[in-house]
Structure formats: structure tokens, C-alpha cells
Write an enzyme that holds these catalytic residues in place. Structure first.
Site, PDB file in Angstrom:
ATOM      1  N   ASP A 146       9.554  -2.501  -7.787  1.00  0.00           N
ATOM      2  CA  ASP A 146      10.441  -3.632  -8.077  1.00  0.00           C
ATOM      3  C   ASP A 146      10.822  -4.387  -6.805  1.00  0.00           C
ATOM      4  OD1 ASP A 146      10.517  -3.163 -10.845  1.00  0.00           O
ATOM      5  OD2 ASP A 146      12.076  -1.653 -10.616  1.00  0.00           O
TER       6      ASP A 146
ATOM      7  N   GLU B 201      17.337  -2.828  -3.788  1.00  0.00           N
ATOM      8  CA  GLU B 201      17.293  -2.887  -2.330  1.00  0.00           C
ATOM      9  C   GLU B 201      18.698  -3.218  -1.800  1.00  0.00           C
ATOM     10  OE1 GLU B 201      14.526  -2.108  -0.685  1.00  0.00           O
ATOM     11  OE2 GLU B 201      13.431  -1.876  -2.575  1.00  0.00           O
TER      12      GLU B 201
ATOM     13  N   THR C 266       8.834  -5.016  -4.232  1.00  0.00           N
ATOM     14  CA  THR C 266       7.736  -5.941  -3.938  1.00  0.00           C
ATOM     15  C   THR C 266       7.821  -7.168  -4.836  1.00  0.00           C
ATOM     16  OG1 THR C 266       6.309  -4.094  -3.275  1.00  0.00           O
ATOM     17  CG2 THR C 266       5.224  -6.184  -3.805  1.00  0.00           C
ATOM     18  N   LEU C 267       8.067  -6.939  -6.127  1.00  0.00           N
ATOM     19  CA  LEU C 267       8.213  -8.066  -7.049  1.00  0.00           C
ATOM     20  C   LEU C 267       9.387  -8.947  -6.639  1.00  0.00           C
ATOM     21  CD1 LEU C 267       7.296  -9.457  -9.684  1.00  0.00           C
ATOM     22  CD2 LEU C 267       8.994  -8.059 -10.869  1.00  0.00           C
TER      23      LEU C 267
ATOM     24  N   PRO D 103       0.804  -1.233   0.000  1.00  0.00           N
ATOM     25  CA  PRO D 103       0.000   0.000   0.000  1.00  0.00           C
ATOM     26  C   PRO D 103       0.828   1.271   0.000  1.00  0.00           C
ATOM     27  CG  PRO D 103      -0.040  -1.043   2.163  1.00  0.00           C
ATOM     28  CD  PRO D 103       0.668  -1.998   1.255  1.00  0.00           C
TER      29      PRO D 103
END
Length: 297
Positions: free
Chosen positions: A68, A275, A70-71, A12
Site C-alpha cells: 500500500d 506510513e 508503493t501505491l 523489489p
């Protein structure tokens, strides 16, 4: 007709919270396509990985929405399953840059991307492993690679890709050099490097670093780019210009390979899919051929 089960995981906080006002439209799109939908909203880092690891094998497909990162978490969860347990993976991009989505030719509008994710056009994609940790499109070290995770989320939401550029400019005077040996399937090079990247993507950070016809997401090969340390500020500027414009420069090395090994006497900080990837003196990078079946545009 058997009911198709769909696990929908969304972040979210990704992007500008784009999905919040369109969530009901997305779920309705899935249901209209005959899917029985289970929804999870992530609240913390790595939660998507845990959800996929525990639940995904009971579903026909997993669809995620976010950036990206989250994926990446969803892909990590799928890679933790046995190959025969991995369902299809769909992606609704709502992040700041959405590099991987461009490679899959996914729409950037939420409702259109949801329609694609509800269909059955599938592309098997190579997945990378760095010291056992997966990446969907890039593993990198050196200049500017920390920009994506050091840029505040509020700035990303407000400024989009410009926030990354501003953060990168702030780091120009602090470029660090790493002495390393780069080994591929066919050769080894030892030198001082300011940047290194092993990727499986049409673009990184919104920029293309290889001509698109030279990049395939499912050929069993990754693309490696390494930049030697420039000797003067003018040489640095020339290297950066060549890097962005895809022009030849003797300081820029490019390779294709199934495996890469990066060895140094000091810990090198890595970025994985934008990340923080931790630090290592030795990085073993390998390609897992067509490991995940993504739903594509």
C-alpha cells in the site's frame, strides 16, 4: 492502431520479494495486451512519486507493484499532475496486507493481477488530502496506528499480517490519549480520544470496520471512526472487542463526511496509508471526488 504506452513501477523489497521471480511474466502479460512497457525498480522512499510526477503524463497508464505504501507514492505523483494529465492507474499487490487492493477486487496472484492491469475496466476513486498530502485509503492517529511502519520489514516478510498483530500487542500498555475537537460537515465533538481514523476502504489492516454496503470508494464521502478514552481496562477490552466485531459501543463514534477537521493543543502523530504521516496540531482532511481512475477487478 496506436501503441499503448505503459509505465511499470515496482518495489523489489515489498512483501517477500514476490515479484522478483515473476517480473518477466508480468512484462510479457503487458506486451501480449499490446502495451509498450517502460520499467522502473524503486530504490528509496518517495522515488515512485518522483518518477510519476516527471514521466506519467507521457503514458496511457501507470501500473505499480508493491504494498500500500508503493501505491500511495504513485497516487501522490498522480495527484501532483493536472487532472487531464493523469493516466489510468493499475496495481499489482505484493505487500503484506494490501488493503486497497481488496476494495478494487484485485487478484492477489501476481500474474492474474497483471492481466487485470493490462485491461480497461476502470473505477474512478475518491482520494483524500490531509493538510495537502494525499492518501488512498486511510489517515489515522492514536492506538496501534504506528504499527505498520514500525514493524520491521524482515518480520513482515517472514510472518505477514501476524507481524502487525504481535507489534500491536506490544503497544497495548502504552496507549496515549489525545484531547481533540473533531469537526465534520455537520457537527463538532470535543473529548479525549485514543484512536481516530478517516478512511475510504472496505478494510484497514486486513480488518473491516464498516459493513461493506455502507462503504463506497467513489461517493464523495469518507468514513470516520473515533474512540473515546475508556475509563477502565475492562472498558478498553470491551471497546476493542466491539471495534473488531462491528458491534455498537458508546465509546466508538462513527461518521460519514466530505470534510473532517481534527484540532488539538498538542502535536498528534498521524499515519497515512500505513506510513509515517508526521505530526500536526490541526489536520484538515478533505475528499477529492473521483480524482484517480484505477483499473479494477
Amino acid at each position: 492502431m496506436r501503441t499503448k504506452r505503459l509505465l511499470f513501477i515496482y518495489n523489489p523489497r515489498a512483501g517477500k520479494g514476490t515479484l522478483r521471480n515473476k517480473l518477466s511474466d508480468v512484462i510479457e502479460t503487458f506486451m501480449e495486451a499490446g502495451h509498450e512497457v517502460t520499467v522502473y525498480a524503486t530504490q528509496r522512499e518517495e522515488e515512485a512519486t518522483e518518477i510519476v510526477r516527471e514521466l506519467a503524463k507521457n503514458y496511457d497508464r501507470v501500473v505499480c507493484s508493491g504494498g500500500d505504501g508503493t501505491l500511495h507514492e504513485v497516487t501522490q505523483g498522480l495527484m501532483d499532475l493536472r487532472p487531464e494529465e493523469r493516466p489510468l492507474c493499475g496495481y499489482i499487490p505484493t505487500g503484506t496486507v494490501n488493503d486497497f487492493a481488496r476494495g478494487l477486487k484485485l487478484p492477489m496472484r501476481v500474474r492474474l493481477a497483471a492481466k487485470v492491469s493490462a485491461k480497461d475496466k476502470v473505477k474512478p476513486v475518491d482520494i483524500g488530502l490531509m493538510n495537502g498530502r494525499c492518501f488512498t485509503y486511510v489517515c489515522a492517529f492514536g492506538a496501534f496506528t504506528s504499527v505498520s511502519y514500525e514493524t520491521p520489514q524482515a518480520a513482515k516478510n517472514l510472518l505477514g499480517r501476524t507481524a502487525y498483530l504481535l507489534q500491536g500487542m506490544a503497544q497495548l500498555g502504552n496507549i496515549k490519549t489525545y484531547h481533540a475537537v473533531i469537526e465534520t460537515d455537520h457537527e463538532a465533538i470535543e473529548d479525549d480520544f485514543i484512536f481516530g481514523m478517516v478512511s475510504n476502504a472496505k478494510s484497514i489492516g486486513g480488518f473491516s470496520f464498516f459493513k461493506n454496503h455502507n462503504v463506497s470508494l467513489s461517493d464523495g464521502l469518507f468514513e470516520g471512526v473515533f474512540i473515546r478514552k475508556p475509563k477502565t481496562p475492562l472498558e478498553l477490552q470491551a471497546v476493542l472487542n466491539s471495534f473488531v466485531k462491528l458491534e455498537p459501543n458508546e465509546q466508538i463514534l462513527g461518521f460519514h463526511g466530505k470534510k473532517f477537521r481534527i484540532i488539538s493543543d498538542e502535536n498528534i502523530p498521524f499515519t497515512i496509508d500505513g506510513e509515517n504521516g508526521g505530526s500536526a496540531k490541526q489536520a484538515e482532511i478533505e475528499c477529492c471526488y473521483k480524482a484517480i481512475r484505477y483499473i479494477c477487478g
